[in-house]
Design a protein around this motif. Structure first.
Motif, PDB file in Angstrom:
ATOM      1  N   SER A   1       0.832  -1.192   0.000  1.00 31.91           N
ATOM      2  CA  SER A   1       0.000   0.000   0.000  1.00 31.91           C
ATOM      3  C   SER A   1       0.868   1.243   0.000  1.00 31.91           C
ATOM      4  N   LYS A   2       0.287   2.348  -0.434  1.00 35.03           N
ATOM      5  CA  LYS A   2       1.041   3.598  -0.502  1.00 35.03           C
ATOM      6  C   LYS A   2       1.437   4.097   0.885  1.00 35.03           C
ATOM      7  N   ILE A   3       0.551   3.937   1.849  1.00 36.59           N
ATOM      8  CA  ILE A   3       0.860   4.408   3.207  1.00 36.59           C
ATOM      9  C   ILE A   3       2.038   3.620   3.776  1.00 36.59           C
ATOM     10  N   GLY A   4       2.036   2.303   3.592  1.00 35.11           N
ATOM     11  CA  GLY A   4       3.143   1.475   4.065  1.00 35.11           C
ATOM     12  C   GLY A   4       4.452   1.840   3.393  1.00 35.11           C
ATOM     13  N   TRP A   5       4.394   2.112   2.080  1.00 39.39           N
ATOM     14  CA  TRP A   5       5.581   2.488   1.335  1.00 39.39           C
ATOM     15  C   TRP A   5       6.132   3.825   1.826  1.00 39.39           C
ATOM     16  N   ARG A   6       5.240   4.772   2.059  1.00 40.93           N
ATOM     17  CA  ARG A   6       5.666   6.090   2.547  1.00 40.93           C
ATOM     18  C   ARG A   6       6.251   5.998   3.951  1.00 40.93           C
ATOM     19  N   ALA A   7       5.640   5.196   4.787  1.00 40.68           N
ATOM     20  CA  ALA A   7       6.146   5.028   6.151  1.00 40.68           C
ATOM     21  C   ALA A   7       7.540   4.399   6.121  1.00 40.68           C
ATOM     22  N   SER A   8       7.715   3.392   5.275  1.00 42.05           N
ATOM     23  CA  SER A   8       9.030   2.757   5.153  1.00 42.05           C
ATOM     24  C   SER A   8      10.068   3.741   4.637  1.00 42.05           C
ATOM     25  N   LEU A   9       9.682   4.523   3.653  1.00 43.41           N
ATOM     26  CA  LEU A   9      10.610   5.509   3.099  1.00 43.41           C
ATOM     27  C   LEU A   9      11.014   6.523   4.162  1.00 43.41           C
ATOM     28  N   SER A  10      10.041   7.021   4.917  1.00 39.49           N
ATOM     29  CA  SER A  10      10.372   8.021   5.941  1.00 39.49           C
ATOM     30  C   SER A  10      11.178   7.414   7.087  1.00 39.49           C
ATOM     31  N   ALA A  11      11.026   6.108   7.308  1.00 36.43           N
ATOM     32  CA  ALA A  11      11.802   5.446   8.360  1.00 36.43           C
ATOM     33  C   ALA A  11      13.231   5.148   7.910  1.00 36.43           C
ATOM     34  N   TYR A  12      13.386   4.670   6.680  1.00 33.12           N
ATOM     35  CA  TYR A  12      14.694   4.189   6.228  1.00 33.12           C
ATOM     36  C   TYR A  12      15.504   5.196   5.424  1.00 33.12           C
ATOM     37  N   ALA A  13      14.870   6.195   4.815  1.00 32.35           N
ATOM     38  CA  ALA A  13      15.610   7.171   4.001  1.00 32.35           C
ATOM     39  C   ALA A  13      16.690   7.909   4.808  1.00 32.35           C
ATOM     40  N   PRO A  14      16.391   8.397   6.020  1.00 33.08           N
ATOM     41  CA  PRO A  14      17.461   9.073   6.783  1.00 33.08           C
ATOM     42  C   PRO A  14      18.648   8.141   7.082  1.00 33.08           C
ATOM     43  N   LEU A  15      18.352   6.881   7.371  1.00 32.12           N
ATOM     44  CA  LEU A  15      19.420   5.910   7.640  1.00 32.12           C
ATOM     45  C   LEU A  15      20.275   5.705   6.391  1.00 32.12           C
ATOM     46  N   LEU A  16      19.637   5.568   5.252  1.00 34.17           N
ATOM     47  CA  LEU A  16      20.381   5.382   4.004  1.00 34.17           C
ATOM     48  C   LEU A  16      21.175   6.635   3.638  1.00 34.17           C
ATOM     49  N   LEU A  17      20.585   7.799   3.823  1.00 31.45           N
ATOM     50  CA  LEU A  17      21.301   9.044   3.539  1.00 31.45           C
ATOM     51  C   LEU A  17      22.512   9.211   4.460  1.00 31.45           C
ATOM     52  N   TRP A  18      22.342   8.873   5.726  1.00 35.55           N
ATOM     53  CA  TRP A  18      23.452   8.996   6.678  1.00 35.55           C
ATOM     54  C   TRP A  18      24.555   7.999   6.341  1.00 35.55           C
ATOM     55  N   THR A  19      24.188   6.818   5.858  1.00 36.66           N
ATOM     56  CA  THR A  19      25.192   5.851   5.410  1.00 36.66           C
ATOM     57  C   THR A  19      26.002   6.469   4.272  1.00 36.66           C
TER      58      THR A  19
END
Length: 154
Positions: A1-19
């Motif tokens: 679902s779009k909500i699940g995808w957005r939640a995952s992106l907002s959770a993991y994007a900062p971690l990936l960017l910091w990496t």
């Protein structure tokens, strides 16, 4: 679902960017000679009479503090990402998994630096990185852990 995808992106994007930030800093751009272009003038401004030998020591301490801090931030972002995961395994083991991830990334970071002529690679830097991650995980765990003994009611 779009909500699940957005939640995952907002959770993991900062971690990936910091990496990405971590691996950028392990490039020649994060070398002593490059960081001295920023740290050197600041030390000169605040401590104009400081001997050059002392300036080099302080520069080294600032760089080591940065190691500790960048991995504390990394651990924070990992715990944050795993806490918001839909996978119960990631939620349950978020603190341990964050430390494992810190260890892997810190080791890969130093391994990467071993191939850069302008960089040095050190097992002590890996230990410093892990200690930054560990301190953050302990702080987060101590804030979030359930109260087992409420002394105010005795």
């Amino acid at each position: 679902s779009k909500i699940g995808w957005r939640a995952s992106l907002s959770a993991y994007a900062p971690l990936l960017l910091w990496t990405g930030v971590i691996f950028f800093l392990s490039s020649p751009e994060g070398s002593f000679s490059q960081t001295s272009r920023i740290i050197g003038p600041l030390l000169n401004f605040f401590f104009p009479d400081m001997p050059e030998a002392n300036r080099a020591v302080i520069h080294s301490y600032i760089r080591k503090t940065a190691h500790f801090t960048e991995y504390a931030v990394f651990a924070f972002l990992a715990v944050r990402a795993f806490s918001g995961s839909a996978t119960s395994f990631l939620k349950k083991w978020r603190y341990i998994l964050a430390l494992i991830l810190v260890t892997i990334v810190a080791s890969l970071d130093e391994f990467n630096q071993s191939f850069e002529a302008s960089r040095t690679s050190s097992v002590w830097d890996v230990a410093l990185d892990i200690s930054g991650g560990l301190v953050m995980v302990v702080v987060l765990w101590s804030i979030k852990r359930p109260e087992t003994n409420d002394l105010s009611e005795s």
